[in-house]
Design a protein around this motif. Sequence first.
Motif, PDB file in Angstrom:
ATOM      1  N   ALA A  22     -62.140  34.408  -5.657  1.00 14.03           N
ATOM      2  CA  ALA A  22     -62.346  32.962  -5.809  1.00 14.03           C
ATOM      3  C   ALA A  22     -63.637  32.666  -6.573  1.00 14.03           C
ATOM      4  CB  ALA A  22     -62.367  32.295  -4.435  1.00 14.03           C
ATOM      5  N   VAL A  39     -61.045  31.377   2.704  1.00 13.50           N
ATOM      6  CA  VAL A  39     -60.235  31.707   1.542  1.00 13.50           C
ATOM      7  C   VAL A  39     -59.350  32.898   1.899  1.00 13.50           C
ATOM      8  CG1 VAL A  39     -62.034  33.219   0.544  1.00 13.50           C
ATOM      9  CG2 VAL A  39     -60.280  32.225  -0.935  1.00 13.50           C
ATOM     10  N   ASP A  90     -68.444  28.901   3.860  1.00 16.67           N
ATOM     11  CA  ASP A  90     -68.162  29.512   5.166  1.00 16.67           C
ATOM     12  C   ASP A  90     -67.830  30.990   5.003  1.00 16.67           C
ATOM     13  OD1 ASP A  90     -66.492  26.633   6.706  1.00 16.67           O
ATOM     14  OD2 ASP A  90     -68.595  27.268   6.711  1.00 16.67           O
ATOM     15  N   ASP A  91     -67.162  31.339   3.916  1.00 17.87           N
ATOM     16  CA  ASP A  91     -66.817  32.739   3.685  1.00 17.87           C
ATOM     17  C   ASP A  91     -68.070  33.570   3.431  1.00 17.87           C
ATOM     18  OD1 ASP A  91     -64.508  30.936   2.070  1.00 17.87           O
ATOM     19  OD2 ASP A  91     -63.758  32.403   3.522  1.00 17.87           O
ATOM     20  N   PRO A  99     -65.671  28.104 -12.772  1.00 16.64           N
ATOM     21  CA  PRO A  99     -66.370  27.926 -14.049  1.00 16.64           C
ATOM     22  C   PRO A  99     -67.875  27.768 -13.802  1.00 16.64           C
ATOM     23  CG  PRO A  99     -65.237  25.918 -13.406  1.00 16.64           C
ATOM     24  CD  PRO A  99     -64.909  26.933 -12.359  1.00 16.64           C
ATOM     25  N   ASP A 135     -61.602  21.933  -1.931  1.00 19.86           N
ATOM     26  CA  ASP A 135     -62.952  21.364  -1.932  1.00 19.86           C
ATOM     27  C   ASP A 135     -62.909  19.845  -1.778  1.00 19.86           C
ATOM     28  OD1 ASP A 135     -65.858  21.192  -3.934  1.00 19.86           O
ATOM     29  OD2 ASP A 135     -65.666  22.223  -2.023  1.00 19.86           O
ATOM     30  N   THR A 145     -63.760  26.572   6.821  1.00 21.62           N
ATOM     31  CA  THR A 145     -62.760  26.872   5.796  1.00 21.62           C
ATOM     32  C   THR A 145     -62.727  28.373   5.574  1.00 21.62           C
ATOM     33  OG1 THR A 145     -64.255  26.770   3.907  1.00 21.62           O
ATOM     34  CG2 THR A 145     -63.325  24.677   4.667  1.00 21.62           C
ATOM     35  N   PRO A 178     -57.359  31.652  -3.289  1.00 19.73           N
ATOM     36  CA  PRO A 178     -58.553  31.819  -4.129  1.00 19.73           C
ATOM     37  C   PRO A 178     -58.377  31.312  -5.563  1.00 19.73           C
ATOM     38  CG  PRO A 178     -57.422  33.921  -3.830  1.00 19.73           C
ATOM     39  CD  PRO A 178     -56.689  32.923  -3.014  1.00 19.73           C
ATOM     40  N   VAL A 222     -62.422  19.046   1.935  1.00 21.43           N
ATOM     41  CA  VAL A 222     -63.359  19.634   2.888  1.00 21.43           C
ATOM     42  C   VAL A 222     -64.039  18.580   3.773  1.00 21.43           C
ATOM     43  CG1 VAL A 222     -65.580  19.765   1.668  1.00 21.43           C
ATOM     44  CG2 VAL A 222     -64.770  21.715   2.967  1.00 21.43           C
ATOM     45  N   LEU A 228     -62.751  36.313  -1.342  1.00 21.34           N
ATOM     46  CA  LEU A 228     -63.980  35.593  -1.697  1.00 21.34           C
ATOM     47  C   LEU A 228     -64.455  35.969  -3.101  1.00 21.34           C
ATOM     48  CD1 LEU A 228     -66.554  33.913  -1.092  1.00 21.34           C
ATOM     49  CD2 LEU A 228     -67.451  35.904   0.121  1.00 21.34           C
ATOM     50  N   GLY A 255     -72.291  21.410  -5.589  1.00 18.84           N
ATOM     51  CA  GLY A 255     -71.646  20.459  -4.683  1.00 18.84           C
ATOM     52  C   GLY A 255     -70.409  21.007  -3.992  1.00 18.84           C
ATOM     53  N   PHE A 256     -70.237  22.316  -3.994  1.00 20.18           N
ATOM     54  CA  PHE A 256     -69.061  22.905  -3.361  1.00 20.18           C
ATOM     55  C   PHE A 256     -69.213  22.912  -1.837  1.00 20.18           C
ATOM     56  CE2 PHE A 256     -66.379  24.598  -6.647  1.00 20.18           C
ATOM     57  CZ  PHE A 256     -67.213  24.764  -7.732  1.00 20.18           C
ATOM     58  N   GLY A 257     -68.088  22.587  -1.152  1.00 19.08           N
ATOM     59  CA  GLY A 257     -68.053  22.720   0.298  1.00 19.08           C
ATOM     60  C   GLY A 257     -67.332  23.999   0.685  1.00 19.08           C
ATOM     61  N   VAL A 258     -66.305  24.379  -0.083  1.00 18.92           N
ATOM     62  CA  VAL A 258     -65.544  25.585   0.247  1.00 18.92           C
ATOM     63  C   VAL A 258     -66.297  26.826  -0.238  1.00 18.92           C
ATOM     64  CG1 VAL A 258     -63.292  24.503   0.347  1.00 18.92           C
ATOM     65  CG2 VAL A 258     -64.139  25.354  -1.846  1.00 18.92           C
ATOM     66  N   LEU A 259     -65.856  27.973   0.263  1.00 18.68           N
ATOM     67  CA  LEU A 259     -66.386  29.306  -0.030  1.00 18.68           C
ATOM     68  C   LEU A 259     -67.735  29.560   0.656  1.00 18.68           C
ATOM     69  CD1 LEU A 259     -65.385  29.762  -3.783  1.00 18.68           C
ATOM     70  CD2 LEU A 259     -64.147  30.458  -1.722  1.00 18.68           C
TER      71      LEU A 259
END
Lengths: 240, 157
Positions: A108, B75, A51-52, A113, B63, B73, B54, B66, A105, A45-49
């Motif tokens: 992160a 990092v 795009d990276d 976890p 998150d 986004t 990060p 977002v 990236l 369910g992650f939205g961040v990372l």
Amino acid sequence: MIPAGRWIEHLATWLPVARVGEDPEGVHQVRVAARRLDAWLRLGGFGVLRDDLRWLRAEISEARDLDVLLAGELDADFRAWLAPRRDEVHQRVHDAVDHPRTAALIEALSLLPPLDEATARGAIPKVIRQVLRRGRAVDQASADTEALHQLRRGLRRLRFSLEWVGENGKRFVPLQDAFGELNDHAVLLRWLDRAPQDDEHVARRAEAHEALDRRRIDVVQLWRRSEPEVEALLASWTSS
Amino acid sequence: MDLFVIRHGVAEPRRDDLQDERRELTPEGRKELARAVRGMGRLGVRFDRLLHSPWLRAVQTADLFVGLVDGSTEVTRGLARSPDNELLGMLSGDRAAVVGHEPWLGELVSWLVTGDPGNGGLELEKGAVAWLRGEPRPGRMAVVAVLPPDILRRVKR
């Protein structure tokens, strides 16, 4: 729990190989790892990372396509024109590996976890439904290239998602391979469009276009035969 | 530019056997932050771009935000150390957000508002947002508001 460590290590291991650019496996494995990690993030369910990861894949994608093209059968003139382009395309890979965004990236991702298995398994039906929706768009649009591309991406994500939760994703490999070949034809056409336009080239291009059209029809038919299997998969994941 | 400087939410306390970068948001910290984000959404706040550190608590905080991001986004380690020109160079768009840590966010705000990162004055509480406006260059921004998380949580429909 579903840790991502193995694939983060895989990514970190192959980045320096991709950077050097001598072994085509470098770029290929970076892309494989990035795609699998994207599927992992989505299951969590992650939205961040994401795009990276998308940025990294975009920076290396042309190099990978070119490596695949050069590994195939090409006529001597076209190969002679194409091969020198590898250096400039791989410079982009080199720059991306060295970019601070890539190191950030990896850091992160390494700190995240493991995913909760129940959460990840709970996300699988949505992934399957997305494939079926994209499949219906292919049916409606006949053989629109973008619709096929979206379906391909959805199937790949489904395969990786199933594998993350310990299920068999390999059943979709033949379909993925067929889409991969279709993509190879599309890449060939894109590079032919950039090559000098002489008479031989015009003939080459016409031939490549016909091959792409034939492959497109094959892929759509293969998808239609596979669609019931995906529907059955959804039923198995949603029945109580 | 409208720049929203966001400190991460309440995280588990420091421990000798836990690397600082691995400290997670507490369950309560996550819940409170989620309510604060809903409050910001009700105020009509949106971002073109969101940059984040990060470190785990910043990633988890970013998150949660977002859903307010219309663009992308990114990092960056630039938000896990004292602010520098590289970080300023990343601030683009009309409405940007950065998620990071004290004391570096305080240094960033001080630098952008007074031209001097060592000018002290502002320490954001966890989950708080400093809203700046102007050009993202030293001394060229002004503070519009500092939004504490308990106020944001109280914003109703």
